[in-house]
Design an enzyme around this catalytic site. Sequence first.
Site, PDB file in Angstrom:
ATOM      1  N   VAL A  72      36.766   5.583   2.859  1.00 56.21           N
ATOM      2  CA  VAL A  72      37.578   6.492   3.672  1.00 56.21           C
ATOM      3  C   VAL A  72      39.013   6.315   3.219  1.00 56.21           C
ATOM      4  O   VAL A  72      39.371   5.287   2.647  1.00 56.21           O
ATOM      5  CB  VAL A  72      37.469   6.195   5.190  1.00 56.21           C
ATOM      6  N   SER A  73      39.847   7.303   3.467  1.00 51.79           N
ATOM      7  CA  SER A  73      41.241   7.206   3.065  1.00 51.79           C
ATOM      8  C   SER A  73      41.996   6.301   4.019  1.00 51.79           C
ATOM      9  O   SER A  73      41.493   5.936   5.084  1.00 51.79           O
ATOM     10  CB  SER A  73      41.892   8.593   3.043  1.00 51.79           C
ATOM     11  N   THR A  74      43.200   5.952   3.664  1.00 50.89           N
ATOM     12  CA  THR A  74      44.009   5.054   4.494  1.00 50.89           C
ATOM     13  C   THR A  74      44.388   5.689   5.825  1.00 50.89           C
ATOM     14  O   THR A  74      44.788   4.990   6.750  1.00 50.89           O
ATOM     15  CB  THR A  74      45.301   4.656   3.752  1.00 50.89           C
TER      16      THR A  74
ATOM     17  N   SER B 155      42.188   7.631   7.575  1.00 48.71           N
ATOM     18  CA  SER B 155      40.961   7.954   8.302  1.00 48.71           C
ATOM     19  C   SER B 155      40.643   6.915   9.371  1.00 48.71           C
ATOM     20  O   SER B 155      41.092   5.781   9.312  1.00 48.71           O
ATOM     21  CB  SER B 155      39.780   8.040   7.326  1.00 48.71           C
TER      22      SER B 155
END
Length: 200
Positions: free
Chosen positions: A9-11, A13
């Site tokens: 997941v992105s930072t 999310s």
Amino acid sequence: MSMIGYARVSTTSQDNGLETQKVLLEEAGVTKIFHEKITGTSTKQRAALKECLDYLREGDTLVVTKIDRLARSIFDLNQIVDQLKDRGISIRFLKENMTFEANGKPNSLGTLLFNILGSFAQFERDLIVERTTEGRARAKDQGKHMGRKAGFSNKSMQKALEQYRNREENKMSVSDILKLNGIPKATFYVELKKYETKEK
């Protein structure tokens, strides 16, 4: 021959997004999962991805929930897939229902579709970056402060969990508890699962 999963997941999310990917990978038969929380702009920055790729052996299958979880660049996608196939490793993408067999014959239609999907993922990312940059610029021009809003505290989460445990006695619904403590529903259930596991 093992099925190895990779989740990201992105930072920006929520952690429950990572948990959702893990569940999907486990349901697909994955026995080991490498995961991380980092923006997928560059594969060189992702330690867990590198560890995962190094771990894979001939005959294994790398399983990812979506193409854009593996990479955001079509160049990176093709490079990873080609390198793994050369090593005798297959790649499976769950959402796209697409598998690239290590020893399978090249499929022109499959390769075309893979490149199209990868290009859309990269295009979507570029649009998000562009919109975010424009939004920040507008906010700055209007004198608005750009920053992360203060979230709920650990104390609020503990209080919510305690209220949930005694909800029948307190006559409080889950909705009431979440509103009172300012906690997102998805985040609460992730923490509740951890809480109940500790209680056992």
